[in-house]
Structure formats: structure tokens, C-alpha cells
Design a protein around this motif. Structure first.
Motif, short mmCIF file in Angstrom:
data_model
loop_
_atom_site.label_atom_id
_atom_site.label_comp_id
_atom_site.label_asym_id
_atom_site.label_seq_id
_atom_site.Cartn_x
_atom_site.Cartn_y
_atom_site.Cartn_z
N ASP A 63 0.83 -1.17 0.14
CA ASP A 63 -0.02 -0.16 0.22
C ASP A 63 1.17 1.31 -0.26
OD1 ASP A 63 -2.36 1.68 0.08
OD2 ASP A 63 -2.54 1.30 1.96
N LEU A 64 2.18 1.15 0.56
CA LEU A 64 3.14 2.51 0.64
C LEU A 64 3.49 2.96 -0.67
CD1 LEU A 64 4.74 2.04 3.88
CD2 LEU A 64 3.57 3.64 3.46
N ILE A 65 3.96 1.38 -1.58
CA ILE A 65 4.44 1.85 -2.55
C ILE A 65 3.47 2.47 -3.42
CG2 ILE A 65 5.62 0.63 -4.65
CD1 ILE A 65 6.49 -1.77 -2.70
N ILE A 66 2.00 2.12 -3.13
CA ILE A 66 1.03 2.50 -4.40
C ILE A 66 0.69 3.85 -4.33
CG2 ILE A 66 -1.50 2.16 -5.26
CD1 ILE A 66 -1.12 -0.85 -4.55
N ILE A 67 0.67 3.96 -3.22
CA ILE A 67 0.20 5.74 -2.38
C ILE A 67 1.43 6.33 -3.16
CG2 ILE A 67 0.26 6.66 -0.81
CD1 ILE A 67 -1.27 5.11 0.87
N GLN A 68 3.02 6.15 -2.74
CA GLN A 68 4.10 6.60 -3.17
C GLN A 68 3.89 7.10 -4.98
OE1 GLN A 68 4.36 8.43 -0.64
NE2 GLN A 68 6.67 8.78 -1.08
N ARG A 69 3.69 5.86 -5.69
CA ARG A 69 3.44 6.15 -7.21
C ARG A 69 2.27 7.27 -7.19
NH1 ARG A 69 4.28 1.32 -10.04
NH2 ARG A 69 3.47 3.34 -11.89
N ARG A 70 1.48 6.48 -7.18
CA ARG A 70 -0.09 7.81 -7.00
C ARG A 70 1.12 9.83 -6.76
NH1 ARG A 70 -5.48 4.46 -5.60
NH2 ARG A 70 -5.17 3.25 -7.38
N ARG A 71 0.86 9.47 -5.21
CA ARG A 71 2.02 11.04 -4.97
C ARG A 71 2.39 11.51 -6.12
NH1 ARG A 71 4.04 11.22 0.01
NH2 ARG A 71 3.83 13.39 0.30
N ALA A 72 2.72 10.31 -6.14
CA ALA A 72 4.53 10.96 -7.43
C ALA A 72 3.78 11.45 -8.96
CB ALA A 72 5.69 10.54 -8.01
N ALA A 73 2.39 10.41 -9.59
CA ALA A 73 2.38 11.62 -10.58
C ALA A 73 0.80 12.79 -10.09
CB ALA A 73 1.31 10.34 -11.08
N ARG A 74 0.70 12.76 -9.13
CA ARG A 74 0.03 14.44 -8.16
C ARG A 74 0.80 14.88 -8.63
NH1 ARG A 74 -3.10 14.67 -3.36
NH2 ARG A 74 -0.84 14.77 -1.83
N ARG A 75 2.15 14.92 -8.29
CA ARG A 75 3.31 16.08 -8.07
C ARG A 75 3.61 16.43 -9.51
NH1 ARG A 75 6.97 13.26 -5.68
NH2 ARG A 75 5.72 13.16 -3.91
N ARG A 76 3.73 15.02 -10.57
CA ARG A 76 3.71 15.35 -11.45
C ARG A 76 2.89 17.05 -12.58
NH1 ARG A 76 5.89 9.81 -12.01
NH2 ARG A 76 3.72 9.43 -13.45
N GLU A 77 1.77 16.20 -12.02
CA GLU A 77 0.41 16.64 -12.69
C GLU A 77 0.40 18.48 -11.95
OE1 GLU A 77 -2.41 14.33 -12.24
OE2 GLU A 77 -2.18 12.97 -13.51
N GLU A 78 0.50 18.01 -10.35
CA GLU A 78 0.55 19.77 -10.39
C GLU A 78 1.41 20.22 -9.64
OE1 GLU A 78 -2.32 19.02 -6.75
OE2 GLU A 78 -3.63 18.61 -8.41
N PRO A 79 3.07 20.75 -10.48
CA PRO A 79 3.65 20.50 -9.85
C PRO A 79 4.23 22.99 -8.89
CG PRO A 79 3.86 21.66 -12.47
CD PRO A 79 3.23 20.30 -11.67
N GLY A 80 4.26 21.84 -7.42
CA GLY A 80 4.69 23.17 -6.78
C GLY A 80 3.45 23.12 -6.18
N ALA A 81 2.41 22.39 -6.19
CA ALA A 81 1.11 22.41 -5.41
C ALA A 81 1.57 22.07 -4.05
CB ALA A 81 0.67 21.86 -5.56
N ARG A 82 0.94 22.57 -3.10
CA ARG A 82 1.01 21.77 -1.39
C ARG A 82 0.00 20.82 -0.58
NH1 ARG A 82 5.68 20.78 0.84
NH2 ARG A 82 4.94 21.15 2.30
N HIS A 83 -0.14 20.33 -0.80
CA HIS A 83 -1.56 19.51 -0.66
C HIS A 83 -1.55 19.18 1.31
CE1 HIS A 83 -2.43 18.53 -4.27
NE2 HIS A 83 -1.45 18.25 -4.33
N SER A 84 -2.77 19.40 1.89
CA SER A 84 -2.44 18.89 3.49
C SER A 84 -2.24 17.24 3.65
CB SER A 84 -3.89 19.64 4.16
OG SER A 84 -4.76 19.27 3.65
N LEU A 85 -2.26 17.01 4.98
CA LEU A 85 -2.83 15.59 5.32
C LEU A 85 -4.15 15.00 4.86
CD1 LEU A 85 -1.24 13.66 7.28
CD2 LEU A 85 -3.47 13.98 8.69
N PHE A 86 -5.25 15.81 4.62
CA PHE A 86 -6.78 15.62 4.27
C PHE A 86 -6.80 15.36 2.99
CE2 PHE A 86 -6.47 16.40 8.70
CZ PHE A 86 -6.81 15.41 9.26
N GLU A 87 -6.18 16.35 2.11
CA GLU A 87 -6.06 15.38 0.17
C GLU A 87 -5.52 14.80 -0.55
OE1 GLU A 87 -5.90 19.92 -1.32
OE2 GLU A 87 -4.89 20.66 0.70
#
Length: 87
Positions: A63-87
Motif C-alpha cells: 500500500d505504501l508503494i502504491i500511495i507513493q506512486r500516486r503521489r508522484a503522479a500527482r506531483r508531476r501533474e501539479e508541480p509546486g502544489a502543496r497538499h494537506s494531510l486530508f487531500e
């Protein structure tokens, strides 16, 4: 179609399908907890319980690996965006 969310998900890039940062925190907690419980179970000669805890710890790692992959994809789509714990 974005890569940070599963296909046919109800969320969008602006409104996430799941709170990835919160999932990351919970999966990390599950990994640590199950690892500690596995060690305690093996020390108490409860092998079946130790094996069960190890299986849950492996699930948390996946699950940690899957989450990190999705977070990396989100970071590529939204460069410079900061996300809180609940986003």
C-alpha cells in the motif's frame, strides 16, 4: 485521464479520490504496528499470529508503494502544489 487516480474514479485532479497523505500516514502506522506485533508474537511462541502480522505488514508495504506512486503522479501533474494531510 490522469495517472494519479484509478480509472473510473469519482475524483478529479482538483478533488482527489482519496486522501493520499492520510493513507500514507495510516499505512506507515500499520506497518510499524504489525512489525512490532509480529516480533512480540514470535517471542511469545505464537507462530500463527506472527505469520498473520507479517502478512499484514507486507500488505502495508504494498500500500505504501502504491500511495507513493500516486503521489508522484500527482506531483508531476501539479508541480509546486502543496497538499494537506486530508487531500
Amino acid at each position: 485521464m490522469t495517472r494519479s487516480q484509478p480509472r473510473r474514479a469519482r475524483g478529479t485532479v482538483g478533488h482527489a479520490y482519496s486522501a493520499l497523505n492520510l493513507r500514507l500516514l495510516l499505512a506507515g502506522f500499520g506497518l510499524v504496528t504489525m512489525t512490532v506485533f509480529a516480533v512480540l508474537a514470535f517471542n511469545a511462541d505464537l507462530g500463527w499470529l506472527g505469520v498473520l502480522c507479517v502478512v499484514f505488514a507486507v500488505v502495508a508495504v504494498v500500500d505504501l508503494i502504491i500511495i507513493q506512486r500516486r503521489r508522484a503522479a500527482r506531483r508531476r501533474e501539479e508541480p509546486g502544489a502543496r497538499h494537506s494531510l486530508f487531500e
